[in-house]
Each structure stands twice: as C-alpha cells, then as structure tokens.
Design a protein around this motif. Structure first.
Motif, PDB file in Angstrom:
ATOM      1  N   GLY A   1       0.790  -1.227   0.000  1.00 23.77           N
ATOM      2  CA  GLY A   1       0.000   0.000   0.000  1.00 23.77           C
ATOM      3  C   GLY A   1       0.823   1.277   0.000  1.00 23.77           C
ATOM      4  O   GLY A   1       0.277   2.360  -0.204  1.00 23.77           O
ATOM      5  N   ASP A   2       2.142   1.173   0.223  1.00 24.91           N
ATOM      6  CA  ASP A   2       3.000   2.356   0.238  1.00 24.91           C
ATOM      7  C   ASP A   2       3.287   2.846  -1.179  1.00 24.91           C
ATOM      8  O   ASP A   2       3.157   2.105  -2.156  1.00 24.91           O
ATOM      9  N   THR A   3       3.724   4.095  -1.259  1.00 27.19           N
ATOM     10  CA  THR A   3       4.196   4.690  -2.513  1.00 27.19           C
ATOM     11  C   THR A   3       5.685   4.971  -2.379  1.00 27.19           C
ATOM     12  O   THR A   3       6.119   5.555  -1.383  1.00 27.19           O
ATOM     13  N   VAL A   4       6.437   4.556  -3.388  1.00 24.89           N
ATOM     14  CA  VAL A   4       7.870   4.853  -3.466  1.00 24.89           C
ATOM     15  C   VAL A   4       8.023   5.850  -4.608  1.00 24.89           C
ATOM     16  O   VAL A   4       7.857   5.507  -5.772  1.00 24.89           O
ATOM     17  N   LEU A   5       8.330   7.099  -4.264  1.00 24.75           N
ATOM     18  CA  LEU A   5       8.411   8.184  -5.240  1.00 24.75           C
ATOM     19  C   LEU A   5       9.876   8.415  -5.608  1.00 24.75           C
ATOM     20  O   LEU A   5      10.723   8.612  -4.730  1.00 24.75           O
ATOM     21  N   ILE A   6      10.152   8.417  -6.922  1.00 21.97           N
ATOM     22  CA  ILE A   6      11.526   8.455  -7.403  1.00 21.97           C
ATOM     23  C   ILE A   6      11.812   9.791  -8.090  1.00 21.97           C
ATOM     24  O   ILE A   6      11.067  10.222  -8.972  1.00 21.97           O
ATOM     25  N   GLN A   7      12.907  10.408  -7.710  1.00 21.89           N
ATOM     26  CA  GLN A   7      13.353  11.651  -8.329  1.00 21.89           C
ATOM     27  C   GLN A   7      13.887  11.380  -9.737  1.00 21.89           C
ATOM     28  O   GLN A   7      14.328  10.273 -10.037  1.00 21.89           O
ATOM     29  N   ALA A   8      13.883  12.385 -10.596  1.00 24.39           N
ATOM     30  CA  ALA A   8      14.431  12.235 -11.944  1.00 24.39           C
ATOM     31  C   ALA A   8      15.914  11.891 -11.872  1.00 24.39           C
ATOM     32  O   ALA A   8      16.611  12.275 -10.934  1.00 24.39           O
ATOM     33  N   GLY A   9      16.378  11.129 -12.862  1.00 24.28           N
ATOM     34  CA  GLY A   9      17.775  10.727 -12.936  1.00 24.28           C
ATOM     35  C   GLY A   9      17.866   9.343 -13.544  1.00 24.28           C
ATOM     36  O   GLY A   9      16.855   8.733 -13.890  1.00 24.28           O
ATOM     37  N   THR A  10      19.080   8.849 -13.674  1.00 26.10           N
ATOM     38  CA  THR A  10      19.311   7.508 -14.187  1.00 26.10           C
ATOM     39  C   THR A  10      19.728   6.608 -13.039  1.00 26.10           C
ATOM     40  O   THR A  10      20.674   6.913 -12.306  1.00 26.10           O
ATOM     41  N   TYR A  11      19.034   5.500 -12.893  1.00 25.22           N
ATOM     42  CA  TYR A  11      19.278   4.523 -11.837  1.00 25.22           C
ATOM     43  C   TYR A  11      19.741   3.239 -12.508  1.00 25.22           C
ATOM     44  O   TYR A  11      18.976   2.617 -13.242  1.00 25.22           O
ATOM     45  N   THR A  12      20.986   2.865 -12.301  1.00 20.75           N
ATOM     46  CA  THR A  12      21.535   1.661 -12.910  1.00 20.75           C
ATOM     47  C   THR A  12      21.334   0.521 -11.913  1.00 20.75           C
ATOM     48  O   THR A  12      22.100   0.362 -10.959  1.00 20.75           O
ATOM     49  N   GLU A  13      20.245  -0.214 -12.146  1.00 25.11           N
ATOM     50  CA  GLU A  13      19.901  -1.323 -11.256  1.00 25.11           C
ATOM     51  C   GLU A  13      18.790  -2.150 -11.881  1.00 25.11           C
ATOM     52  O   GLU A  13      18.177  -1.751 -12.859  1.00 25.11           O
ATOM     53  N   ASN A  14      18.562  -3.296 -11.315  1.00 28.01           N
ATOM     54  CA  ASN A  14      17.451  -4.165 -11.692  1.00 28.01           C
ATOM     55  C   ASN A  14      16.590  -4.276 -10.450  1.00 28.01           C
ATOM     56  O   ASN A  14      17.109  -4.523  -9.360  1.00 28.01           O
ATOM     57  N   ILE A  15      15.284  -4.065 -10.620  1.00 23.27           N
ATOM     58  CA  ILE A  15      14.431  -4.065  -9.439  1.00 23.27           C
ATOM     59  C   ILE A  15      13.411  -5.189  -9.507  1.00 23.27           C
ATOM     60  O   ILE A  15      12.973  -5.591 -10.581  1.00 23.27           O
ATOM     61  N   GLY A  16      13.073  -5.705  -8.341  1.00 23.31           N
ATOM     62  CA  GLY A  16      12.039  -6.718  -8.212  1.00 23.31           C
ATOM     63  C   GLY A  16      11.074  -6.312  -7.117  1.00 23.31           C
ATOM     64  O   GLY A  16      11.487  -5.805  -6.064  1.00 23.31           O
ATOM     65  N   PHE A  17       9.794  -6.509  -7.371  1.00 26.12           N
ATOM     66  CA  PHE A  17       8.781  -6.139  -6.386  1.00 26.12           C
ATOM     67  C   PHE A  17       8.678  -7.159  -5.255  1.00 26.12           C
ATOM     68  O   PHE A  17       8.114  -6.872  -4.217  1.00 26.12           O
ATOM     69  N   SER A  18       9.200  -8.358  -5.438  1.00 26.15           N
ATOM     70  CA  SER A  18       9.312  -9.373  -4.378  1.00 26.15           C
ATOM     71  C   SER A  18       8.001  -9.619  -3.634  1.00 26.15           C
ATOM     72  O   SER A  18       7.985  -9.763  -2.413  1.00 26.15           O
ATOM     73  N   GLY A  19       6.898  -9.629  -4.373  1.00 26.16           N
ATOM     74  CA  GLY A  19       5.602  -9.915  -3.761  1.00 26.16           C
ATOM     75  C   GLY A  19       4.945  -8.726  -3.089  1.00 26.16           C
ATOM     76  O   GLY A  19       3.844  -8.845  -2.558  1.00 26.16           O
ATOM     77  N   LYS A  20       5.589  -7.574  -3.114  1.00 26.06           N
ATOM     78  CA  LYS A  20       5.019  -6.387  -2.471  1.00 26.06           C
ATOM     79  C   LYS A  20       4.068  -5.673  -3.418  1.00 26.06           C
ATOM     80  O   LYS A  20       4.377  -5.456  -4.584  1.00 26.06           O
ATOM     81  N   ASN A  21       2.939  -5.298  -2.910  1.00 19.74           N
ATOM     82  CA  ASN A  21       1.947  -4.537  -3.661  1.00 19.74           C
ATOM     83  C   ASN A  21       2.092  -3.065  -3.287  1.00 19.74           C
ATOM     84  O   ASN A  21       1.399  -2.557  -2.421  1.00 19.74           O
ATOM     85  N   VAL A  22       3.078  -2.440  -3.938  1.00 16.25           N
ATOM     86  CA  VAL A  22       3.401  -1.031  -3.707  1.00 16.25           C
ATOM     87  C   VAL A  22       3.336  -0.285  -5.029  1.00 16.25           C
ATOM     88  O   VAL A  22       3.392  -0.883  -6.101  1.00 16.25           O
ATOM     89  N   LEU A  23       3.238   1.024  -4.950  1.00 15.74           N
ATOM     90  CA  LEU A  23       3.274   1.883  -6.123  1.00 15.74           C
ATOM     91  C   LEU A  23       4.668   2.487  -6.206  1.00 15.74           C
ATOM     92  O   LEU A  23       5.126   3.121  -5.255  1.00 15.74           O
ATOM     93  N   VAL A  24       5.350   2.265  -7.327  1.00 13.01           N
ATOM     94  CA  VAL A  24       6.663   2.854  -7.572  1.00 13.01           C
ATOM     95  C   VAL A  24       6.508   3.779  -8.764  1.00 13.01           C
ATOM     96  O   VAL A  24       6.127   3.341  -9.853  1.00 13.01           O
ATOM     97  N   GLY A  25       6.757   5.076  -8.545  1.00 14.14           N
ATOM     98  CA  GLY A  25       6.537   6.028  -9.621  1.00 14.14           C
ATOM     99  C   GLY A  25       7.514   7.181  -9.604  1.00 14.14           C
ATOM    100  O   GLY A  25       8.089   7.520  -8.571  1.00 14.14           O
TER     101      GLY A  25
END
Length: 168
Positions: free
Chosen positions: A19-43
């Motif tokens: 239910g949380d929101t993860v808010l991301i600032q503009a820029g380049t992020y060199t990584e691979n991400i996995g939600f790992s079963g979490k129902n979150v909003l990443v934007g």
C-alpha cells in the motif's frame, strides 16, 4: 522519506509495506528491481506533477544484467510501476519487464526501449500473469526467439490500453 532518501529504487521497495508509494526523483538509476511480492506503487515525479517529461528523464538502466523490472511473486493490481523509461535489460525472459507466477501489476506511462531477451525483448508474461499495460511505448527491443516487443505464454493474459508496440 524526503528528509532521508534511499540510495536505490530497490532499497525503497525493500523498505516499503503493501500500500505504500515509493516516489523516485528524476535521474538515471543503474539497477534491476524486483517487487518481491510487495503490492506497492513505484513512480516517478510524473505521479505528483502530471508532467510527462519525467517519464523520459527518470530512467532505470538494467546494465545488461537481467530484466530491468521483475514481478515474480503473485503481485496483484495494487502493484504499480508508473512514469519511467526502462532500458538496457538483458535476460532469457522479459528484458524490460518480466511478469511471472500469476503476477498482475499495473504498468502505466512507461517507455520500454533497447532491451533484449530470448523471449520478450521489451516484456515477457509467463505462467498466469495478467498485467494491465496502459499508456506505454514498447519500442526498439530485440528477442532471439519470440516477441521482440512482447511475448506471452502459459495461460498469461496481458491487457493493453493505448500501447504502441513498434520497431522491435
């Protein structure tokens, strides 16, 4: 938090609760991400401003080290990824995004480009996954076998709304 930002997007997801929101600032992020079963909003900041320039200026670069984004643990429609460019992923399945194992996230306002996979250069859907893909451009991705843009198999049923799939 704004006062104490985390160094990576994955660290934000790891610290978040359903239910949380993860808010991301503009820029380049060199990584691979996995939600790992979490129902979150990443934007990106596109979420809070409506400014579409944040989609192209908030980049997740997979560095040719796997799928850029993975949903692999039954995430539901409250798992959301919105407002990013996903690039430089390289994987067997889903170079840009891989949805697997009954995962059904919402994928909105994205550019998925210059990714590679054996199956699903831009995106791969497998084993009952049913993502909703809306306002997305899937362009200039490559696959060795099937689905330069999108590959779907094994009872998966992605839903597409206002999606451009071209030059793959």
């Amino acid at each position: 938090s704004v006062a104490y930002p985390l160094a990576t997007i994955q660290a934000g997801i790891n610290a978040a609760s359903n239910g949380d929101t993860v808010l991301i600032q503009a820029g380049t992020y060199t990584e691979n991400i996995g939600f790992s079963g979490k129902n979150v909003l990443v934007g990106s900041l596109y979420l809070t401003t409506g400014d579409t320039s944040y989609i192209s200026s908030t980049i997740i670069d997979g560095n040719q080290d796997g799928s850029v984004v993975t949903f692999n643990s039954g995430e539901d429609s409250t798992a959301v990824l919105s407002g990013f460019t996903l690039t430089d992923g390289s994987s067997s399945f889903g170079g840009g995004i891989y949805c697997n194992n009954n995962s059904s996230p919402q994928l909105t306002d994205l550019i998925i480009s210059y990714n590679y996979a054996s199956f699903g250069g831009g995106m791969g859907c497998n084993y009952g996954s049913a993502p909703t893909i809306e306002n997305v451009r899937i362009i200039q991705n490559t696959a060795d076998n099937y689905g330069g843009g999108v590959w779907s198999d094994n009872s998966s049923s992605p839903t597409f709304k206002n999606v451009e799939i071209s030059d793959n």
